[in-house]
Design a protein around this motif. Structure first.
Motif, PDB file in Angstrom:
ATOM      1  N   HIS A  14       0.822  -1.205   0.000  1.00 59.00           N
ATOM      2  CA  HIS A  14       0.000   0.000   0.000  1.00 59.00           C
ATOM      3  C   HIS A  14       0.854   1.250   0.000  1.00 59.00           C
ATOM      4  O   HIS A  14       0.554   2.233  -0.679  1.00 59.00           O
ATOM      5  CB  HIS A  14      -0.897   0.039   1.250  1.00 59.00           C
ATOM      6  CG  HIS A  14      -2.053  -0.898   1.178  1.00 59.00           C
ATOM      7  ND1 HIS A  14      -2.749  -1.305   2.289  1.00 59.00           N
ATOM      8  CD2 HIS A  14      -2.639  -1.515   0.135  1.00 59.00           C
ATOM      9  CE1 HIS A  14      -3.714  -2.125   1.923  1.00 59.00           C
ATOM     10  NE2 HIS A  14      -3.669  -2.262   0.633  1.00 59.00           N
ATOM     11  N   ASN A  15       1.912   1.237   0.803  1.00 58.20           N
ATOM     12  CA  ASN A  15       2.645   2.463   1.102  1.00 58.20           C
ATOM     13  C   ASN A  15       3.808   2.738   0.165  1.00 58.20           C
ATOM     14  O   ASN A  15       4.361   3.837   0.176  1.00 58.20           O
ATOM     15  CB  ASN A  15       3.174   2.414   2.542  1.00 58.20           C
ATOM     16  CG  ASN A  15       2.057   2.374   3.563  1.00 58.20           C
ATOM     17  OD1 ASN A  15       0.964   2.887   3.326  1.00 58.20           O
ATOM     18  ND2 ASN A  15       2.304   1.743   4.706  1.00 58.20           N
ATOM     19  N   THR A  16       4.193   1.761  -0.641  1.00 61.55           N
ATOM     20  CA  THR A  16       5.348   1.970  -1.500  1.00 61.55           C
ATOM     21  C   THR A  16       5.054   2.967  -2.612  1.00 61.55           C
ATOM     22  O   THR A  16       3.928   3.050  -3.113  1.00 61.55           O
ATOM     23  CB  THR A  16       5.817   0.633  -2.113  1.00 61.55           C
ATOM     24  OG1 THR A  16       6.994   0.874  -2.883  1.00 61.55           O
ATOM     25  CG2 THR A  16       4.743   0.027  -2.999  1.00 61.55           C
ATOM     26  N   TYR A  25      10.270  -7.052  -2.459  1.00 58.71           N
ATOM     27  CA  TYR A  25       9.228  -7.261  -1.451  1.00 58.71           C
ATOM     28  C   TYR A  25       9.734  -8.162  -0.319  1.00 58.71           C
ATOM     29  O   TYR A  25       9.468  -7.907   0.866  1.00 58.71           O
ATOM     30  CB  TYR A  25       7.995  -7.864  -2.116  1.00 58.71           C
ATOM     31  CG  TYR A  25       6.760  -7.919  -1.244  1.00 58.71           C
ATOM     32  CD1 TYR A  25       6.463  -6.896  -0.339  1.00 58.71           C
ATOM     33  CD2 TYR A  25       5.877  -8.988  -1.336  1.00 58.71           C
ATOM     34  CE1 TYR A  25       5.320  -6.952   0.446  1.00 58.71           C
ATOM     35  CE2 TYR A  25       4.727  -9.042  -0.564  1.00 58.71           C
ATOM     36  CZ  TYR A  25       4.463  -8.023   0.337  1.00 58.71           C
ATOM     37  OH  TYR A  25       3.332  -8.082   1.123  1.00 58.71           O
ATOM     38  N   ILE A  26      10.479  -9.195  -0.673  1.00 55.94           N
ATOM     39  CA  ILE A  26      11.076 -10.065   0.345  1.00 55.94           C
ATOM     40  C   ILE A  26      12.003  -9.260   1.245  1.00 55.94           C
ATOM     41  O   ILE A  26      12.014  -9.433   2.476  1.00 55.94           O
ATOM     42  CB  ILE A  26      11.835 -11.236  -0.328  1.00 55.94           C
ATOM     43  CG1 ILE A  26      10.838 -12.220  -0.941  1.00 55.94           C
ATOM     44  CG2 ILE A  26      12.744 -11.952   0.674  1.00 55.94           C
ATOM     45  CD1 ILE A  26      11.473 -13.251  -1.846  1.00 55.94           C
ATOM     46  N   MET A  65       1.815  -7.680  -6.683  1.00 56.32           N
ATOM     47  CA  MET A  65       0.665  -6.803  -6.486  1.00 56.32           C
ATOM     48  C   MET A  65      -0.292  -7.470  -5.499  1.00 56.32           C
ATOM     49  O   MET A  65      -0.259  -8.686  -5.318  1.00 56.32           O
ATOM     50  CB  MET A  65      -0.082  -6.567  -7.812  1.00 56.32           C
ATOM     51  CG  MET A  65       0.791  -6.050  -8.929  1.00 56.32           C
ATOM     52  SD  MET A  65       1.255  -4.324  -8.692  1.00 56.32           S
ATOM     53  CE  MET A  65       1.996  -3.957 -10.288  1.00 56.32           C
ATOM     54  N   GLU A  66      -1.142  -6.681  -4.895  1.00 53.72           N
ATOM     55  CA  GLU A  66      -2.201  -7.286  -4.091  1.00 53.72           C
ATOM     56  C   GLU A  66      -3.081  -8.154  -4.978  1.00 53.72           C
ATOM     57  O   GLU A  66      -3.363  -7.820  -6.118  1.00 53.72           O
ATOM     58  CB  GLU A  66      -3.051  -6.199  -3.417  1.00 53.72           C
ATOM     59  CG  GLU A  66      -2.463  -5.675  -2.126  1.00 53.72           C
ATOM     60  CD  GLU A  66      -3.520  -5.000  -1.282  1.00 53.72           C
ATOM     61  OE1 GLU A  66      -4.277  -5.710  -0.581  1.00 53.72           O
ATOM     62  OE2 GLU A  66      -3.586  -3.773  -1.321  1.00 53.72           O
ATOM     63  N   HIS A 108      -7.030  -0.989  -4.704  1.00 52.74           N
ATOM     64  CA  HIS A 108      -5.860  -1.190  -3.868  1.00 52.74           C
ATOM     65  C   HIS A 108      -5.146   0.123  -3.554  1.00 52.74           C
ATOM     66  O   HIS A 108      -4.470   0.225  -2.538  1.00 52.74           O
ATOM     67  CB  HIS A 108      -4.887  -2.153  -4.553  1.00 52.74           C
ATOM     68  CG  HIS A 108      -5.415  -3.555  -4.620  1.00 52.74           C
ATOM     69  ND1 HIS A 108      -5.141  -4.405  -5.663  1.00 52.74           N
ATOM     70  CD2 HIS A 108      -6.220  -4.252  -3.782  1.00 52.74           C
ATOM     71  CE1 HIS A 108      -5.743  -5.568  -5.461  1.00 52.74           C
ATOM     72  NE2 HIS A 108      -6.410  -5.496  -4.329  1.00 52.74           N
ATOM     73  N   HIS A 109      -5.263   1.100  -4.430  1.00 51.80           N
ATOM     74  CA  HIS A 109      -4.566   2.362  -4.173  1.00 51.80           C
ATOM     75  C   HIS A 109      -5.429   3.265  -3.294  1.00 51.80           C
ATOM     76  O   HIS A 109      -6.642   3.347  -3.484  1.00 51.80           O
ATOM     77  CB  HIS A 109      -4.233   3.073  -5.485  1.00 51.80           C
ATOM     78  CG  HIS A 109      -3.194   4.137  -5.318  1.00 51.80           C
ATOM     79  ND1 HIS A 109      -3.496   5.422  -4.961  1.00 51.80           N
ATOM     80  CD2 HIS A 109      -1.841   4.078  -5.424  1.00 51.80           C
ATOM     81  CE1 HIS A 109      -2.379   6.132  -4.880  1.00 51.80           C
ATOM     82  NE2 HIS A 109      -1.364   5.343  -5.147  1.00 51.80           N
ATOM     83  N   PRO A 110      -4.813   3.949  -2.328  1.00 51.17           N
ATOM     84  CA  PRO A 110      -5.606   4.797  -1.423  1.00 51.17           C
ATOM     85  C   PRO A 110      -6.458   5.840  -2.136  1.00 51.17           C
ATOM     86  O   PRO A 110      -7.574   6.127  -1.696  1.00 51.17           O
ATOM     87  CB  PRO A 110      -4.536   5.463  -0.551  1.00 51.17           C
ATOM     88  CG  PRO A 110      -3.403   4.500  -0.548  1.00 51.17           C
ATOM     89  CD  PRO A 110      -3.399   3.867  -1.915  1.00 51.17           C
ATOM     90  N   THR A 111      -5.967   6.399  -3.249  1.00 53.11           N
ATOM     91  CA  THR A 111      -6.750   7.446  -3.910  1.00 53.11           C
ATOM     92  C   THR A 111      -8.038   6.885  -4.509  1.00 53.11           C
ATOM     93  O   THR A 111      -9.065   7.572  -4.532  1.00 53.11           O
ATOM     94  CB  THR A 111      -5.930   8.155  -5.006  1.00 53.11           C
ATOM     95  OG1 THR A 111      -5.487   7.199  -5.976  1.00 53.11           O
ATOM     96  CG2 THR A 111      -4.730   8.854  -4.402  1.00 53.11           C
TER      97      THR A 111
END
Length: 270
Positions: A14-16, A25-26, A65-66, A108-111
């Motif tokens: 989310h925050n990246t 990611y690992i 991705m989520e 998935h994106h906050p916006t």
């Protein structure tokens, strides 16, 4: 079983600010939970098996991705789900069917979530819905088409959806068709140009410099008393955005922030 917090692991995505490869990611999982790289890889494997995340090809590279293989509740009213997944929505819920693509819009994106929360509030928690029902809308930079689709499913009669990216245009058209809205949403492969429009609602999920630049054009196509939903703005840009639009004759009705992103709903004064 390696102990880890699923929500914290997903918050990394989310925050990246950039898309993360599996290796990146690992590395972030390892740092977040103080795990060895081997243990962090096990966490990623677990998230893939539970369909919380998935690998996706993007611009010739593979990123994490989520996952998007089941309905996702975004607001009190709105669900987002793939076209081929059965609905789990209740009688008061609204399904928005979106295919995974390169455009933002799967929730998935906050916006995206903030814009849908703004629409939910506008249509179902305020009296503004009275003049919006059956009105016309515009979605500037439509991406996946999710906001145009949500607005029409909530009660808007027709929506013009402008987009300059040809790939996003194709995706938006497919999503519009998947929701049975081809006769109500016009996806336009072009920038938004000032026309003799009288729109009751305008939505724009764009970055602050662009929102500032197109403010006069938005003002010209929105009817007095019309509503405006803006997002794509960083939390620290919100005050400047509100000041700019207030000076152009808009009143601020609602605002929210999530993960350093912000959204605002405004009304054009008569």
């Amino acid at each position: 079983m390696i102990p880890f917090d699923r929500n914290r692991a997903l918050d990394i995505l989310h925050n990246t600010e950039v898309h993360l490869t599996a290796r990146a990611y690992i590395r972030e999982i390892s740092r977040e939970f103080s795990l060895t790289p081997f243990q962090a890889k096990k966490v990623l494997t677990s998230l893939v098996q539970s369909q919380d995340v998935a690998y996706q090809d993007l611009y010739g590279s593979t990123y994490v991705m989520e996952g998007f293989s089941k309905p996702v509740r975004i607001t009190n009213r709105f669900f987002i789900l793939p076209p081929d997944i059965a609905s789990i929505a209740g009688s008061n819920d609204i399904d928005i069917r979106i295919s995974v693509g390169i455009s933002f819009g799967t929730g998935h994106h906050p916006t995206t979530r903030l814009c849908l929360a703004a629409l939910d509030n506008l249509f179902f928690s305020t009296r503004q819905s009275e003049h919006l029902q059956g009105g016309k809308a515009g979605d500037i930079g439509t991406g996946s088409g999710v906001l145009a689709i949500a607005a029409c499913l909530a009660g808007i009669s027709r929506c013009m959806a402008w987009e300059t990216d040809p790939n996003a245009v194709s995706e938006a058209q497919r999503n519009v068709a998947a929701n049975g809205l081809k006769n109500r949403i016009n996806v336009i492969h072009d920038i938004m140009t000032v026309q003799d429009l009288r729109l009751s609602l305008v939505m724009a999920n764009l970055r602050f410099p662009t929102l500032k630049q197109i403010a006069p054009d938005i003002c010209s196509i929105l009817v007095p008393g019309g509503n405006l939903i803006l997002s794509g703005v960083r939390a620290w840009e919100m005050d400047n955005l509100k000041t700019h639009y207030s000076a152009m004759g808009f009143s601020i009705d609602w605002e929210r922030e999530e993960k350093q992103w912000g959204a605002v709903t405004l009304t054009k004064k008569p």
